[in-house]
Scaffold this motif. Structure first.
Motif, PDB file in Angstrom:
ATOM      1  N   PRO A 321       0.968  -1.233  -0.011  1.00  0.00           N
ATOM      2  CA  PRO A 321       0.200   0.032   0.096  1.00  0.00           C
ATOM      3  C   PRO A 321       0.756   1.288   0.145  1.00  0.00           C
ATOM      4  O   PRO A 321       1.871   1.267   0.465  1.00  0.00           O
ATOM      5  N   ALA A 323       0.456   3.799   1.639  1.00  0.00           N
ATOM      6  CA  ALA A 323       0.706   4.295   3.167  1.00  0.00           C
ATOM      7  C   ALA A 323       1.978   4.206   3.453  1.00  0.00           C
ATOM      8  O   ALA A 323       2.310   4.908   4.629  1.00  0.00           O
ATOM      9  N   GLY A 326       3.874   7.526   3.951  1.00  0.00           N
ATOM     10  CA  GLY A 326       3.481   8.257   5.304  1.00  0.00           C
ATOM     11  C   GLY A 326       4.051   7.587   6.605  1.00  0.00           C
ATOM     12  O   GLY A 326       4.646   8.416   7.387  1.00  0.00           O
ATOM     13  N   ILE A 327       4.167   6.252   6.444  1.00  0.00           N
ATOM     14  CA  ILE A 327       5.152   5.715   7.557  1.00  0.00           C
ATOM     15  C   ILE A 327       6.621   6.100   7.560  1.00  0.00           C
ATOM     16  O   ILE A 327       7.067   6.506   8.800  1.00  0.00           O
ATOM     17  N   GLY A 330       6.865   9.862   8.700  1.00  0.00           N
ATOM     18  CA  GLY A 330       6.482   9.719  10.203  1.00  0.00           C
ATOM     19  C   GLY A 330       7.894   9.399  11.003  1.00  0.00           C
ATOM     20  O   GLY A 330       8.318   9.738  11.704  1.00  0.00           O
ATOM     21  N   ILE A 331       8.527   7.930  10.585  1.00  0.00           N
ATOM     22  CA  ILE A 331       9.555   7.284  11.194  1.00  0.00           C
ATOM     23  C   ILE A 331      10.701   8.352  11.011  1.00  0.00           C
ATOM     24  O   ILE A 331      11.495   8.643  11.989  1.00  0.00           O
ATOM     25  N   LEU A 333      10.758  11.528  10.789  1.00  0.00           N
ATOM     26  CA  LEU A 333      10.607  12.833  11.553  1.00  0.00           C
ATOM     27  C   LEU A 333      10.835  12.365  13.184  1.00  0.00           C
ATOM     28  O   LEU A 333      11.570  13.078  13.941  1.00  0.00           O
ATOM     29  N   PHE A 334      10.508  11.108  13.446  1.00  0.00           N
ATOM     30  CA  PHE A 334      10.693  10.672  14.802  1.00  0.00           C
ATOM     31  C   PHE A 334      12.450  10.472  15.047  1.00  0.00           C
ATOM     32  O   PHE A 334      12.672  11.008  15.895  1.00  0.00           O
TER      33      PHE A 334
ATOM     34  N   GLU B  40      -4.775  12.864  17.384  1.00  0.00           N
ATOM     35  CA  GLU B  40      -5.478  12.363  16.185  1.00  0.00           C
ATOM     36  C   GLU B  40      -4.858  10.910  15.826  1.00  0.00           C
ATOM     37  O   GLU B  40      -5.592  10.107  15.352  1.00  0.00           O
ATOM     38  N   ALA B  95       4.472  14.679  14.290  1.00  0.00           N
ATOM     39  CA  ALA B  95       5.089  13.221  13.876  1.00  0.00           C
ATOM     40  C   ALA B  95       4.090  12.126  14.092  1.00  0.00           C
ATOM     41  O   ALA B  95       3.963  11.247  13.231  1.00  0.00           O
ATOM     42  N   LEU B  96       3.759  12.267  15.447  1.00  0.00           N
ATOM     43  CA  LEU B  96       3.000  11.046  15.856  1.00  0.00           C
ATOM     44  C   LEU B  96       1.484  11.133  14.921  1.00  0.00           C
ATOM     45  O   LEU B  96       1.078   9.901  14.600  1.00  0.00           O
ATOM     46  N   LEU B  98       1.170  12.239  12.107  1.00  0.00           N
ATOM     47  CA  LEU B  98       1.360  11.819  10.611  1.00  0.00           C
ATOM     48  C   LEU B  98       1.885  10.366  10.515  1.00  0.00           C
ATOM     49  O   LEU B  98       1.093   9.629   9.620  1.00  0.00           O
ATOM     50  N   PHE B  99       2.537   9.700  11.484  1.00  0.00           N
ATOM     51  CA  PHE B  99       2.774   8.473  11.510  1.00  0.00           C
ATOM     52  C   PHE B  99       1.568   7.746  11.809  1.00  0.00           C
ATOM     53  O   PHE B  99       1.262   6.624  11.198  1.00  0.00           O
ATOM     54  N   LYS B 101      -1.368   8.234  10.890  1.00  0.00           N
ATOM     55  CA  LYS B 101      -2.209   7.963   9.824  1.00  0.00           C
ATOM     56  C   LYS B 101      -1.869   7.156   8.737  1.00  0.00           C
ATOM     57  O   LYS B 101      -2.312   6.262   8.508  1.00  0.00           O
ATOM     58  N   GLY B 102      -0.502   7.036   8.422  1.00  0.00           N
ATOM     59  CA  GLY B 102      -0.020   5.804   7.656  1.00  0.00           C
ATOM     60  C   GLY B 102      -0.060   4.708   8.073  1.00  0.00           C
ATOM     61  O   GLY B 102      -0.646   3.722   7.591  1.00  0.00           O
ATOM     62  N   PHE B 103       0.430   4.658   9.372  1.00  0.00           N
ATOM     63  CA  PHE B 103       0.266   3.168  10.012  1.00  0.00           C
ATOM     64  C   PHE B 103      -1.079   2.821  10.201  1.00  0.00           C
ATOM     65  O   PHE B 103      -1.244   1.700   9.813  1.00  0.00           O
ATOM     66  N   SER B 105      -3.582   3.378   8.178  1.00  0.00           N
ATOM     67  CA  SER B 105      -4.175   2.795   6.658  1.00  0.00           C
ATOM     68  C   SER B 105      -3.268   1.744   6.193  1.00  0.00           C
ATOM     69  O   SER B 105      -3.971   0.747   5.560  1.00  0.00           O
ATOM     70  N   LEU B 106      -2.032   1.572   6.900  1.00  0.00           N
ATOM     71  CA  LEU B 106      -1.625   0.291   6.638  1.00  0.00           C
ATOM     72  C   LEU B 106      -2.026  -1.190   7.332  1.00  0.00           C
ATOM     73  O   LEU B 106      -2.210  -1.861   6.643  1.00  0.00           O
ATOM     74  N   ARG B 109      -5.605  -1.911   5.619  1.00  0.00           N
ATOM     75  CA  ARG B 109      -5.781  -2.032   4.413  1.00  0.00           C
ATOM     76  C   ARG B 109      -6.706  -2.960   3.893  1.00  0.00           C
ATOM     77  O   ARG B 109      -7.411  -2.904   2.799  1.00  0.00           O
TER      78      ARG B 109
END
Lengths: 361, 307
Positions: A321, A323, A326-327, A330-331, A333-334, B40, B95-96, B98-99, B101-103, B105-106, B109
């Motif tokens: 996917p 997505a 996005g992961i 995010g990672i 930036l962490f 969120e 960052a949490l 944004l992460f 959101k992606g995590f 939806s993964l 899925r």
């Protein structure tokens, strides 16, 4: 055991080293995640981060994705330097697209020499308008700009949905939620034929350079930095904090709006409900990864643009996917925020046994 | 008329519950001095985890527990970064989200759009059939009662227990609390994890009860509204309840206006809760003195023990 100890100064080495270390750690963890999803990690990381660049027109695709990230990221850098937390750039991007796009749809037959520059101005005005709201609410009513600018992003995307399903909907569009295609006069000029590389891609580094000059070589930039770093000092120096908050917000809003109109007049070509894969939020990462420095933003923008291309490639070639993008973001930036510890602190190893031995008489 | 009023109240309760759950958790975190903007993202991960676990095991109880753990797990990432590694709380929270959101939806899925199991309503025989009061007070699912119980418990904890006093001290002056010998970082970890667990609970309420399914980004800004609610309430539990129900009311109103066919474009009406949040924030924040008096003095500031 490890102990964290303040350096007492900020390390120049780690301010550059931290993003590189963070990137390395992110790639490592992404590989682990790919492996957990049943993919051979090396091939998957290669598909995600290297293969997109080697494809035909890969660099052009990178430039097209990087342009909005860099343009927005430069504005956000100025904002964050001023300690103004505009995180609603996505909404300002949308308003720029709406304002400029409405003009394009209203005057499809106007000459390009007139229409296109007017669209850029309208786009900037739209972004500035949307950024002016949180600026007003912060300076006049003390309302937190993080929350107001973010709420306005939701309002902006609903406004876009309303417009492309209502007043600006294409009458010949078979009911799809989209406007008519922009006329050729209203399209961003392509500067490298047959690649899609448009004027915005060339302007992005210029804007970054201007942003750097403004921030580092002008009185205004100095004032912005002082307000951000030492608000009390700024007050004693007689700088108007409110005026500087307004300035930072309007510049970042205007640039986000400019990115928005470049995007709809270029790669997208019309107003639709899906004009952005989250550029406004990704640009926040771009600003941090670029060390809230407009020049650094260029490199960070290119890297995060690559993560979009990689997400598409992972979807097509590996069936993952998108997505994953996005992961990865995010990672990254962490890890970046974590590695930034090393700029101001040093990590010392403390051996409990040795400490005990030292304490013995 | 009576029927209308009943269904109105029941709908408002449903719309308010996720806001109240998430805001209660964030209240505790902020009272301890931690500003976590990742609500969120924590809600999204809680929503998808709860839905998927319920779908696989068939047990809503396990689903709820998994969502609580998932929310707390997200908060743990935030805590390690901001409390141990002293990262900027605003950026880490972002960052949490944004992460998350992606995590989410993964993770979800393969579950998008599947009708899911619904949280059972607690029907107390006899009580739920009382006219008006019955459906308004009884016959809800367990999370709705839990949201009130947890807010009440939170208020009692903060203002009536010794531990609550310590937590507030840590949020108001971490240096003083540290000097007296309280473990500032450990207390902040606990408060942040509680906040994450509550966000997970709010998320699973969305995916098992409010609209029982998983859809990408289904939390739709409620995490951010919960953050605004804490400011609206000026960090006081009773006003948190008022705010959650005020916003639940606005959310219901925007659905209702679309339902009865008033000729206003639905996209514009959907913007009401977000605009309402802005208006309320402005009204509350303009009184600078009140914000200053009530806001935990160390909110958002990193703490590093030097001695």
């Amino acid at each position: 055991m490890f102990k964290i100890e303040p350096r007492g100064y900020s390390s120049r080495f780690w301010s550059i080293g931290s993003p590189i270390l963070a990137l390395a750690l992110t790639i490592l963890l992404t590989g682990v995640i790919f492996a957990a999803m049943g993919q051979p990690p090396l091939i998957a990381v290669y598909t995600f981060l290297v293969a997109p660049l080697l494809e035909h027109n890969g660099l052009a695709a990178l430039a097209i994705k990087a342009a909005p990230l860099i343009i927005i990221g430069v504005g956000l850098s100025l904002c964050y330097r001023t300690n103004v937390w505009n995180i609603g750039a996505e909404g300002q991007f949308t308003l720029g697209a709406i304002f400029g796009g409405a003009l394009a749809l209203a005057f499809p037959d106007a000459p390009a020499g007139l229409l296109f520059p007017a669209m850029l101005v309208m786009g900037m005005l739209g972004g500035m308008l949307w950024a002016a709201i949180p600026a007003l609410l912060r300076t006049r009513f003390n309302a937190n700009e993080i929350l107001t600018s973010l709420m306005l992003h939701y309002v902006a995307s609903l406004l876009l949905v309303y417009l492309v399903t209502g007043p600006l909907k294409d009458p010949h569009g078979f009911g799809f939620p989209q406007s008519a295609l922009f006329s050729s006069a209203a399209t961003t000029p392509i500067i490298v034929p047959r690649t899609g590389v448009h004027l915005g891609c060339a302007l992005a580094p210029v804007i970054a350079a201007l942003g750097w000059l403004l921030l580092n070589k002008s009185v205004l930039g100095f004032q912005l930095r002082v307000v951000g770093q030492a608000p009390r000092a700024a007050r004693f120096a007689g700088f108007s904090e409110n005026r500087l908050i307004w300035t930072a917000m309007l510049i970042s809003g205007g640039l986000a709006g400019l990115a928005g109109i470049f995007e709809v007049a270029g790669p997208v070509g019309q107003l639709t409900t899906t004009i952005s894969p989250g550029y406004g939020f990704t640009a926040v990462i771009v600003a941090f990864l670029g060390r809230i420095n407009p020049i650094g933003v260029i490199f960070a923008g290119l890297l995060l643009a690559l993560s979009y291309l990689g997400g598409d490639a992972a979807q097509i070639d590996l069936g993952l996917p998108n997505a994953v993008t996005g992961i990865f973001q995010g990672i990254l930036l962490f890890f970046l925020l974590g590695c930034d510890l090393l700029i101001l602190y040093r990590v010392k190893r403390v051996r409990p046994a040795a400490a005990l031995a030292g304490a013995a008489p | 008329m009576m029927f209308f009023l009943t269904s109105l109240l029941v709908s408002v309760i449903a719309a308010s519950t996720p806001l109240m759950l998430a805001a209660t958790g964030e209240l505790i975190a902020e009272k301890a001095g931690v500003l976590n903007l990742g609500v969120e993202g924590m809600m999204l991960v809680g929503a998808v985890t709860g839905f998927v676990v319920t779908h696989i095991t068939g047990s809503t109880t396990l689903g709820i527990l998994a969502a609580i753990l998932a929310g707390a797990g997200m908060a743990l990432i935030f805590s390690v970064l901001t409390l141990t590694i002293l990262a900027n709380q605003i950026a880490t929270g972002l960052a949490l989200t944004l992460f998350g959101k992606g995590f989410s939806s993964l993770l979800g899925r393969n579950y998008v759009g599947i009708a899911g199991p619904t949280l059972p309503k607690l029907d107390i025989p006899g009580l739920s059939t009382i006219p008006f009061l019955g459906p308004v007070l009884f016959g809800h699912d367990v999370l709705i009662y839990l949201s009130f119980a947890l807010l009440a418990a939170t208020a009692w904890f903060l203002y009536r227990t010794h531990a609550g006093l310590i937590l507030r001290a840590v949020g108001d002056s971490h240096n003083a609390a540290h000097a007296i010998g309280y473990p500032v970082i450990r207390i902040r970890y606990a408060a942040t994890l509680f906040g994450g667990a509550m966000a997970g609970l709010a998320g699973v309420y969305m995916s098992l009860s409010y609209s029982p399914m998983w859809a990408e980004d289904m939390v739709a800004g409620r995490g951010w509204i919960a953050l605004a609610l804490v400011v609206f309430a000026a960090w006081r539990p009773f006003w948190l309840f008022v705010g959650a129900y005020l916003f639940g009311g606005i959310m219901y109103l925007s659905l209702y206006v679309q339902g009865i066919g008033i000729p206003v474009p639905s996209a514009l009406v959907s913007a009401l809760p977000y605009l309402g949040t802005i208006v309320v924030l402005v009204i509350i924040s303009r009184d600078r003195r009140r914000i200053r008096l009530n806001q935990p003095a160390s909110l958002g500031k990193p703490f590093h023990a030097t001695a």
